[in-house]
Motif scaffolding. Structure first.
Motif, PDB file in Angstrom:
ATOM      1  N   ILE A 265       0.837  -1.201   0.000  1.00  0.00           N
ATOM      2  CA  ILE A 265       0.000   0.000   0.000  1.00  0.00           C
ATOM      3  C   ILE A 265       0.874   1.254   0.000  1.00  0.00           C
ATOM      4  CG2 ILE A 265      -0.242   0.029   2.529  1.00  0.00           C
ATOM      5  CD1 ILE A 265      -3.323   0.702   1.024  1.00  0.00           C
ATOM      6  N   ASN A 266       2.019   1.166   0.718  1.00  0.00           N
ATOM      7  CA  ASN A 266       2.889   2.328   0.827  1.00  0.00           C
ATOM      8  C   ASN A 266       4.223   1.903   1.412  1.00  0.00           C
ATOM      9  OD1 ASN A 266       3.839   4.961   1.011  1.00  0.00           O
ATOM     10  ND2 ASN A 266       3.063   5.185   3.099  1.00  0.00           N
ATOM     11  N   PRO A 267       5.273   1.854   0.617  1.00  0.00           N
ATOM     12  CA  PRO A 267       5.325   2.208  -0.789  1.00  0.00           C
ATOM     13  C   PRO A 267       4.623   1.167  -1.652  1.00  0.00           C
ATOM     14  CG  PRO A 267       7.401   1.245  -0.109  1.00  0.00           C
ATOM     15  CD  PRO A 267       6.576   1.373   1.128  1.00  0.00           C
ATOM     16  N   GLY A 268       4.309   1.580  -2.859  1.00  0.00           N
ATOM     17  CA  GLY A 268       3.673   0.667  -3.810  1.00  0.00           C
ATOM     18  C   GLY A 268       2.439   1.277  -4.423  1.00  0.00           C
ATOM     19  N   PHE A 269       1.702   2.084  -3.630  1.00  0.00           N
ATOM     20  CA  PHE A 269       0.503   2.678  -4.227  1.00  0.00           C
ATOM     21  C   PHE A 269       0.220   4.115  -3.761  1.00  0.00           C
ATOM     22  CE2 PHE A 269      -3.973   3.571  -4.888  1.00  0.00           C
ATOM     23  CZ  PHE A 269      -4.065   3.330  -6.252  1.00  0.00           C
ATOM     24  N   LEU A 270      -0.102   4.275  -2.465  1.00  0.00           N
ATOM     25  CA  LEU A 270      -0.716   5.556  -2.058  1.00  0.00           C
ATOM     26  C   LEU A 270       0.183   6.776  -2.214  1.00  0.00           C
ATOM     27  CD1 LEU A 270      -2.695   4.357   1.067  1.00  0.00           C
ATOM     28  CD2 LEU A 270      -3.661   5.254  -1.049  1.00  0.00           C
ATOM     29  N   MET A 271       1.487   6.616  -1.994  1.00  0.00           N
ATOM     30  CA  MET A 271       2.359   7.800  -2.059  1.00  0.00           C
ATOM     31  C   MET A 271       3.196   7.826  -3.336  1.00  0.00           C
ATOM     32  SD  MET A 271       3.383   8.417   1.959  1.00  0.00           S
ATOM     33  CE  MET A 271       3.347  10.202   2.050  1.00  0.00           C
ATOM     34  N   ASP A 272       2.903   6.911  -4.259  1.00  0.00           N
ATOM     35  CA  ASP A 272       3.655   6.918  -5.521  1.00  0.00           C
ATOM     36  C   ASP A 272       2.765   6.603  -6.722  1.00  0.00           C
ATOM     37  OD1 ASP A 272       3.648   4.005  -4.989  1.00  0.00           O
ATOM     38  OD2 ASP A 272       5.378   4.402  -3.729  1.00  0.00           O
ATOM     39  N   THR A 273       2.304   5.351  -6.857  1.00  0.00           N
ATOM     40  CA  THR A 273       1.538   4.965  -8.054  1.00  0.00           C
ATOM     41  C   THR A 273       0.304   5.849  -8.243  1.00  0.00           C
ATOM     42  OG1 THR A 273       2.278   2.698  -7.664  1.00  0.00           O
ATOM     43  CG2 THR A 273       0.494   2.972  -9.238  1.00  0.00           C
ATOM     44  N   LEU A 274      -0.399   6.131  -7.155  1.00  0.00           N
ATOM     45  CA  LEU A 274      -1.610   6.965  -7.244  1.00  0.00           C
ATOM     46  C   LEU A 274      -1.259   8.378  -7.719  1.00  0.00           C
ATOM     47  CD1 LEU A 274      -4.659   7.389  -6.718  1.00  0.00           C
ATOM     48  CD2 LEU A 274      -4.082   7.891  -4.334  1.00  0.00           C
TER      49      LEU A 274
END
Ligand SMILES: NC(=O)c1ccc[n+]([C@@H]2O[C@H](COP(=O)([O-])OP(=O)(O)OC[C@H]3O[C@@H](n4cnc5c(N)ncnc54)[C@H](OP(=O)(O)O)[C@@H]3O)[C@@H](O)[C@H]2O)c1
Length: 346
Positions: free
Chosen positions: A137-146
């Motif tokens: 979820i973070n890292p991996g999505f919420l603070m980067d991919t999104l």
């Protein structure tokens, strides 16, 4: 097509939650599990997960033996946060021809963590025709991919700010301990000094992923010292009581600097008793974008989901070491997992 064969590499808090979720999904089977914890080795996975039934899968402490016998398509890896520490484990999976989805934070954008290890993993994965991904979820999505995805709506981007503010009271206990909840300020500082509290791992990785997606050359990435958040009144989770004046959690800010200007800012706050929880992405650009998810996405559920949902993306991806910015946009897998497989093991 046969069911997708999965091995769990690490059956701790997160690995266990992922296992329970995968057991509910169609189209895949857990064919093995690896863990080094003495209280788990040799036990049936069903017992370790507290399911009240046996699954016929024994926890092994011998990765080579298990991987060569079980011949999984993919390993779900959840043992640690640091690339150097997990490298031998990922290497073992690759050498056995097994794809990997890992929760290791530093693997989410490994080129900034240790470019030599990253290149080695990439080469090895290509040689053995497998794909390796670090996500979560973070890292991996919420603070980067999104944030990267939202820039797709911008003609110009001047600055990206991402904030994740969460109430740690509802998160898993190891997470609450990891952020120092319940300690005195002196104990917190001592643990930071000794490296027992590392703060949030992944800010440098998220900043680099965003910058590289935009082909922004950053002069430097500044990760501020982790700051304790002090409880202004007594707060508690089920497991931890925090007295007034003690540490409720932590705050950490990181910045990406380009041409002397701050162009990426990440603000991570996690503490017991946070009254408003949210995830926000603010883009100064044309058009400006202000996206807010409130309350913030629950990290434990989100991590389990994105790891499981990445299984077909990784199996379908070209061989090598990949990151979230290299894969198709994330999406759920509500149907039989085999329906999402387009290539390679079909
Ligand atoms: N990217 C993200 O969004 C995200 C989200 C959640 C978690 N994470 C990360 O995922 C990792 C797992 O989290 P967790 O809460 O599940 O940790 P955990 O409860 O400590 O579980 C890790 C498990 O792996 C075992 N292990 C350690 N080294 C091993 C090895 N060499 N081989 C096999 N098993 C080994 C541990 O055994 P011992 O107890 O004996 O060490 C433990 O049972 C952490 O590093 C966490 O920070 C990332």
């Amino acid at each position: 097509m046969d069911k997708i064969k999965v091995v769990l590499y690490g059956v701790g808090e997160v690995g266990g939650r992922i296992a329970r979720h995968l057991l509910e999904k169609e189209g895949l089977e857990i064919v093995g599990a690896i863990d080094m914890a003495k209280d788990k080795i040799g036990k049936d996975l069903g017992d370790v997960l507290g399911l009240g039934k046996r699954l016929g899968v024994r926890i092994s402490d011998n990765p080579d033996k298990l991987l060569s016998e079980a011949k999984p398509d993919i390993a779900i890896h959840a043992t640690g946060s640091f690339l150097k520490q997990v490298y031998p484990q990922i290497e073992a999976c690759i050498k056995h021809g097994v794809n990997v989805v890992s929760t290791c934070e530093e693997l989410s954008y490994p080129y900034v963590s240790d470019s030599q290890i990253a290149q080695k993993l990439d080469k090895l994965a290509e040689t053995h025709k497998v794909t390796v991904l670090g996500t979560g979820i973070n890292p991996g999505f919420l603070m980067d991919t999104l944030a990267i995805t939202l820039t797709g709506l911008c003609q110009k981007v001047e600055k990206i700010k991402v904030t994740r503010l969460m109430n740690a009271a509802t998160r898993r206990v190891p997470f609450q301990k990891k952020i120092g909840a319940g300690l005195t300020v002196d104990e917190f500082k001592e643990k930071i000094k000794k490296g027992h509290i590392s703060g949030h791992v992944g800010l440098a990785q998220s900043i680099s992923m965003i910058a590289d997606a935009l082909i922004w050359k950053l002069e430097k990435i500044i990760i501020d010292q982790v700051q304790p958040i002090i409880a202004a009144k007594p707060v508690s989770s089920e497991a931890i009581k925090v007295e007034k004046g003690k540490v409720a959690g932590l705050k950490q800010v990181a910045r990406g600097i380009k041409n002397g200007k701050e162009v990426i800012a990440l603000d991570f706050q996690a503490y017991i008793g946070a009254e408003e929880e949210y995830d926000a992405v603010d883009i100064d650009g044309i058009p400006p974008i202000h996206e807010k998810i409130s309350p913030c996405v629950h990290g434990d559920y989100g991590t389990v989901a994105i790891i499981a949902n990445s299984i077909p993306k990784v199996i379908n991806a070209p061989c090598g070491l990949v990151t979230m910015k290299d894969l198709p946009i994330p999406s759920a897998t509500p149907e039989d997992m085999r329906k999402y497989i387009t290539e390679r093991i079909k």
